[in-house]
Motif scaffolding. Sequence first.
Motif, PDB file in Angstrom:
ATOM      1  N   LEU A 297       0.847  -1.192   0.000  1.00 54.06           N
ATOM      2  CA  LEU A 297       0.000   0.000   0.000  1.00 54.06           C
ATOM      3  C   LEU A 297       0.888   1.249   0.000  1.00 54.06           C
ATOM      4  CD1 LEU A 297      -3.063   0.559   0.109  1.00 54.06           C
ATOM      5  CD2 LEU A 297      -2.813   0.892   2.566  1.00 54.06           C
ATOM      6  N   ASP A 298       0.547   2.213  -0.853  1.00 55.70           N
ATOM      7  CA  ASP A 298       1.331   3.448  -0.959  1.00 55.70           C
ATOM      8  C   ASP A 298       0.725   4.600  -0.162  1.00 55.70           C
ATOM      9  OD1 ASP A 298       3.325   2.570  -3.006  1.00 55.70           O
ATOM     10  OD2 ASP A 298       1.494   2.279  -4.183  1.00 55.70           O
ATOM     11  N   GLN A 299      -0.593   4.625  -0.049  1.00 53.91           N
ATOM     12  CA  GLN A 299      -1.258   5.749   0.614  1.00 53.91           C
ATOM     13  C   GLN A 299      -2.491   5.251   1.345  1.00 53.91           C
ATOM     14  OE1 GLN A 299      -1.657   9.317  -1.820  1.00 53.91           O
ATOM     15  NE2 GLN A 299      -3.694   9.704  -0.982  1.00 53.91           N
ATOM     16  N   LEU A 300      -2.726   5.805   2.536  1.00 47.18           N
ATOM     17  CA  LEU A 300      -3.885   5.448   3.350  1.00 47.18           C
ATOM     18  C   LEU A 300      -4.634   6.725   3.711  1.00 47.18           C
ATOM     19  CD1 LEU A 300      -5.483   3.274   4.899  1.00 47.18           C
ATOM     20  CD2 LEU A 300      -3.908   3.604   6.819  1.00 47.18           C
ATOM     21  N   ASP A 301      -5.874   6.819   3.236  1.00 50.61           N
ATOM     22  CA  ASP A 301      -6.710   7.990   3.505  1.00 50.61           C
ATOM     23  C   ASP A 301      -7.787   7.598   4.510  1.00 50.61           C
ATOM     24  OD1 ASP A 301      -5.199   9.346   1.638  1.00 50.61           O
ATOM     25  OD2 ASP A 301      -6.698   9.197   0.039  1.00 50.61           O
ATOM     26  N   LEU A 302      -7.698   8.165   5.709  1.00 47.41           N
ATOM     27  CA  LEU A 302      -8.656   7.864   6.769  1.00 47.41           C
ATOM     28  C   LEU A 302      -9.617   9.037   6.930  1.00 47.41           C
ATOM     29  CD1 LEU A 302      -6.178   6.411   9.419  1.00 47.41           C
ATOM     30  CD2 LEU A 302      -7.588   5.148   7.772  1.00 47.41           C
ATOM     31  N   LEU A 303     -10.913   8.763   6.823  1.00 47.47           N
ATOM     32  CA  LEU A 303     -11.941   9.757   7.102  1.00 47.47           C
ATOM     33  C   LEU A 303     -12.433   9.483   8.518  1.00 47.47           C
ATOM     34  CD1 LEU A 303     -13.668   9.676   3.631  1.00 47.47           C
ATOM     35  CD2 LEU A 303     -12.704  11.713   4.696  1.00 47.47           C
ATOM     36  N   VAL A 304     -11.866  10.222   9.472  1.00 47.92           N
ATOM     37  CA  VAL A 304     -12.109   9.964  10.893  1.00 47.92           C
ATOM     38  C   VAL A 304     -13.348  10.727  11.350  1.00 47.92           C
ATOM     39  CG1 VAL A 304     -11.133  10.064  13.206  1.00 47.92           C
ATOM     40  CG2 VAL A 304      -9.637   9.606  11.250  1.00 47.92           C
ATOM     41  N   HIS A 305     -14.330   9.965  11.860  1.00 47.89           N
ATOM     42  CA  HIS A 305     -15.617  10.512  12.266  1.00 47.89           C
ATOM     43  C   HIS A 305     -15.610  10.828  13.761  1.00 47.89           C
ATOM     44  CE1 HIS A 305     -16.514   8.858   8.386  1.00 47.89           C
ATOM     45  NE2 HIS A 305     -17.783   9.213   8.451  1.00 47.89           N
ATOM     46  N   PRO A 306     -16.269  11.919  14.163  1.00 42.33           N
ATOM     47  CA  PRO A 306     -16.251  12.331  15.568  1.00 42.33           C
ATOM     48  C   PRO A 306     -17.240  11.533  16.422  1.00 42.33           C
ATOM     49  CG  PRO A 306     -17.534  13.898  14.310  1.00 42.33           C
ATOM     50  CD  PRO A 306     -16.981  12.905  13.324  1.00 42.33           C
ATOM     51  N   VAL A 307     -17.008  10.236  16.488  1.00 36.16           N
ATOM     52  CA  VAL A 307     -17.888   9.363  17.263  1.00 36.16           C
ATOM     53  C   VAL A 307     -17.051   8.209  17.804  1.00 36.16           C
ATOM     54  CG1 VAL A 307     -18.545   8.025  15.203  1.00 36.16           C
ATOM     55  CG2 VAL A 307     -20.032   8.006  17.200  1.00 36.16           C
ATOM     56  N   VAL A 308     -17.363   7.777  19.017  1.00 35.11           N
ATOM     57  CA  VAL A 308     -16.742   6.594  19.614  1.00 35.11           C
ATOM     58  C   VAL A 308     -17.763   5.471  19.540  1.00 35.11           C
ATOM     59  CG1 VAL A 308     -15.796   5.586  21.721  1.00 35.11           C
ATOM     60  CG2 VAL A 308     -15.244   7.953  21.113  1.00 35.11           C
ATOM     61  N   VAL A 309     -17.458   4.464  18.762  1.00 39.51           N
ATOM     62  CA  VAL A 309     -18.400   3.372  18.524  1.00 39.51           C
ATOM     63  C   VAL A 309     -18.343   2.341  19.654  1.00 39.51           C
ATOM     64  CG1 VAL A 309     -19.060   1.530  16.924  1.00 39.51           C
ATOM     65  CG2 VAL A 309     -18.278   3.733  16.041  1.00 39.51           C
ATOM     66  N   GLY A 310     -17.139   2.057  20.146  1.00 39.41           N
ATOM     67  CA  GLY A 310     -16.996   1.160  21.285  1.00 39.41           C
ATOM     68  C   GLY A 310     -16.831  -0.302  20.941  1.00 39.41           C
TER      69      GLY A 310
END
Length: 197
Positions: free
Chosen positions: A140-153
């Motif tokens: 893998l060359d690139q990792l794009d994380l769309l981090v959401h403002p929620v704690v799922v648990g």
Amino acid sequence: MRKLVAGQFMSLDGVVEGPGPADDFEAAGWSTPYFVPEIGQYIGASGAAADGLLLGRVTHQAFRAAFAHAPAGDPAAAMMNAIPKYVISTTLTDPDWVNSTVLGGDMVEAVTRLKAGGNRTLNVSGSITLVQSLLRHGLLDQLDLLVHPVVVGRGRRLFEADVPARLDLRETRTFSSGVVLMSYRVRTDEHLKATIP
């Protein structure tokens, strides 16, 4: 050589896939309330820049169900149907979706050949098991994380104990719903050697 880019929706506590029915916010539907048009535009632009999509079997089948027979005029479906799709699977023989090719056998060899076959971008969407394998093998060359403002648990996390990753932050962007894009270059052994004086 193609650049291999994986994109994932992720909660603050690292969950990328929640168990349970899609209407259970804390389980599977946690990302839905945060989806705004500009996230859709970002995903669309990322898709338009790619000349192929690499998928695991489960994600391929889910996307096929969602897009293969969508009504005419749906731009997302049109893009998904038109783009070449490559499925990593040892069990699937007939992908049953236009522009889809099953890549069986050794995953490392198949992905290495695929990366060598072009000079644009090859995207990976969802396909958590596949992304973990790509990280383990330095593909893998690139990792794009769309981090959401929620704690799922609870739920499945991308970074398990046996999934190594050294990442260099290359871009951040905040969307109106509070989702933060964190785009990383994945440091392979070659990248690491290049940084050693």
